[in-house]
Design a protein around this motif. Structure first.
Motif, short mmCIF file in Angstrom:
data_model
loop_
_atom_site.label_atom_id
_atom_site.label_comp_id
_atom_site.label_asym_id
_atom_site.label_seq_id
_atom_site.Cartn_x
_atom_site.Cartn_y
_atom_site.Cartn_z
N VAL A 192 -9.90 -35.71 5.16
CA VAL A 192 -10.32 -34.35 5.47
C VAL A 192 -9.56 -33.92 6.71
N TYR A 208 -10.92 -24.49 10.18
CA TYR A 208 -10.80 -24.55 8.73
C TYR A 208 -10.81 -26.01 8.30
N LEU A 209 -11.64 -26.33 7.32
CA LEU A 209 -11.69 -27.69 6.79
C LEU A 209 -10.97 -27.75 5.47
N ASN A 210 -9.96 -28.60 5.39
CA ASN A 210 -9.24 -28.83 4.15
C ASN A 210 -9.85 -30.08 3.51
N ILE A 211 -10.60 -29.87 2.47
CA ILE A 211 -11.29 -30.97 1.80
C ILE A 211 -10.41 -31.44 0.65
N SER A 268 -18.54 -19.53 2.32
CA SER A 268 -17.36 -20.26 1.86
C SER A 268 -17.50 -21.77 2.00
N HIS A 304 -15.84 -23.60 3.87
CA HIS A 304 -14.57 -24.21 4.27
C HIS A 304 -14.17 -23.88 5.70
#
Length: 115
Positions: A72, A61-64, A29, A31
């Motif tokens: 970020v 969890y990385l919100n790009i 993923s 993310h």
């Protein structure tokens, strides 16, 4: 509720193996990353060191963002994985406050996945 169905032309057992390995799934993923896995002793350990995993994990969890103006963001979640059957995998995510989500993968024998 969000539902999506698609077909992969590989063996359904291979699909199940990929979707049930949360560390591999995280790598695909891009993310989220699995930081810790709970061992049957109750300890939270790095995934390779947790030999008898319970199905509970801590993930980041990385919100790009879509634009350069946004930052970020990273959010920590506890994730519980349940292997419901040989064709269904369930993940329940919670940040302990405001966000709770459930993701179910249903793997059909003809190669289709519904999630």
């Amino acid at each position: 509720m969000y539902e999506r169905e698609f077909t992969l032309y590989i063996d359904s057992k291979q699909v199940f193996n990929i979707l049930s390995d949360i560390v591999f799934l995280a790598g695909i993923s891009g993310h989220f990353v699995v930081l810790l896995a709970e061992d049957k002793s109750g300890e939270l350990l790095p995934p390779p060191k947790a030999k008898n995993k319970t199905g509970k994990y801590i993930v980041a969890y990385l919100n790009i963002p879509d634009t350069e103006k946004e930052k970020v963001e990273m959010k920590l979640f506890s994730v519980t994985q349940t292997l419901v059957s040989s064709t269904q995998i369930e993940y329940i995510l919670s940040d302990g406050n405001e966000i709770t989500a459930q993701v179910d993968f249903f793997i059909k024998q003809d190669g289709e996945i519904l999630f």
